[in-house]
Design a protein around this motif. Structure first.
Motif, PDB file in Angstrom:
ATOM      1  N   ARG A 289       7.260   3.927  -4.656  1.00 28.95           N
ATOM      2  CA  ARG A 289       6.089   4.781  -4.408  1.00 28.95           C
ATOM      3  C   ARG A 289       6.314   5.648  -3.175  1.00 28.95           C
ATOM      4  O   ARG A 289       6.074   6.852  -3.183  1.00 28.95           O
TER       5      ARG A 289
ATOM      6  N   GLU B 260       3.470  -2.500 -15.875  1.00 30.56           N
ATOM      7  CA  GLU B 260       2.377  -1.517 -15.828  1.00 30.56           C
ATOM      8  C   GLU B 260       2.278  -0.867 -14.451  1.00 30.56           C
ATOM      9  O   GLU B 260       2.039   0.330 -14.344  1.00 30.56           O
ATOM     10  N   LEU B 261       2.467  -1.675 -13.406  1.00 29.46           N
ATOM     11  CA  LEU B 261       2.417  -1.130 -12.047  1.00 29.46           C
ATOM     12  C   LEU B 261       3.566  -0.151 -11.817  1.00 29.46           C
ATOM     13  O   LEU B 261       3.381   0.918 -11.223  1.00 29.46           O
TER      14      LEU B 261
ATOM     15  N   LYS C 259       2.724   2.993 -13.597  1.00 29.10           N
ATOM     16  CA  LYS C 259       1.680   3.694 -12.839  1.00 29.10           C
ATOM     17  C   LYS C 259       2.266   4.434 -11.643  1.00 29.10           C
ATOM     18  O   LYS C 259       1.804   5.515 -11.284  1.00 29.10           O
ATOM     19  N   GLU C 260       3.288   3.870 -11.036  1.00 30.37           N
ATOM     20  CA  GLU C 260       3.936   4.497  -9.880  1.00 30.37           C
ATOM     21  C   GLU C 260       5.007   5.509 -10.280  1.00 30.37           C
ATOM     22  O   GLU C 260       5.740   6.009  -9.447  1.00 30.37           O
TER      23      GLU C 260
END
Length: 151
Positions: free
Chosen positions: A11, A34-35, A38-39
């Protein structure tokens, strides 16, 4: 990566340096994947990895990154065009109201002035809007200062 969670590092790299990431990790839990997505993960590989998996993953990630860049550039260009059109439309509206002319007449007057002065139409429009807004600010300041006083 001791002391740094990989997704957090990715990130920070994306936000601070515009670097996209492919994750190579031992974690395959749905929440972690998923994280990562998302990043902005361009790829996600779970160890152990066979070397033959790396080339297609990297090629796919590079294509995806190029597509993202192209979409971002298109979005930027579209927003610029919309802002230019907005400024020109506002300038045309100001001219129409001030001189009680049609939209076509106002547009042609601004284009003609632009050609005569060898200025870009957008610059003429923005100057007209800025001048008008400046006058409106001054009028509002005068009105506010005088409305508190009795005549």
């Amino acid at each position: 990566m001791p002391g740094t969670f990989g997704i957090e590092a990715a990130r920070q790299l994306r936000e601070k340096a515009g670097v996209q990431s492919i994750f190579l990790t031992a974690f395959c839990e749905k929440e972690v994947v998923e994280l990562a997505v998302k990043e902005g993960a361009l790829g996600y590989l779970v160890k152990p990895v066979v070397a033959s998996q790396l080339i297609p993953t990297i090629e796919t990630a590079l294509e995806r990154a190029a597509e993202r860049d192209k979409l971002h550039n298109n979005e930027t260009n579209l927003m610029d065009a919309l802002n230019r059109n907005r400024d020109i439309s506002v300038a045309v509206g100001i001219f129409m109201e001030r001189f009680n002319v049609s939209k076509q007449q106002a547009s042609e007057a601004l284009r003609s002035y632009s050609r005569t002065t060898r200025c870009k139409l957008i610059d003429v429009a923005r100057n007209l809007v800025e001048i008008t807004e400046g006058k409106n600010d001054l009028i509002n300041q005068i009105h506010k200062s005088s409305s508190g006083k009795k005549h």
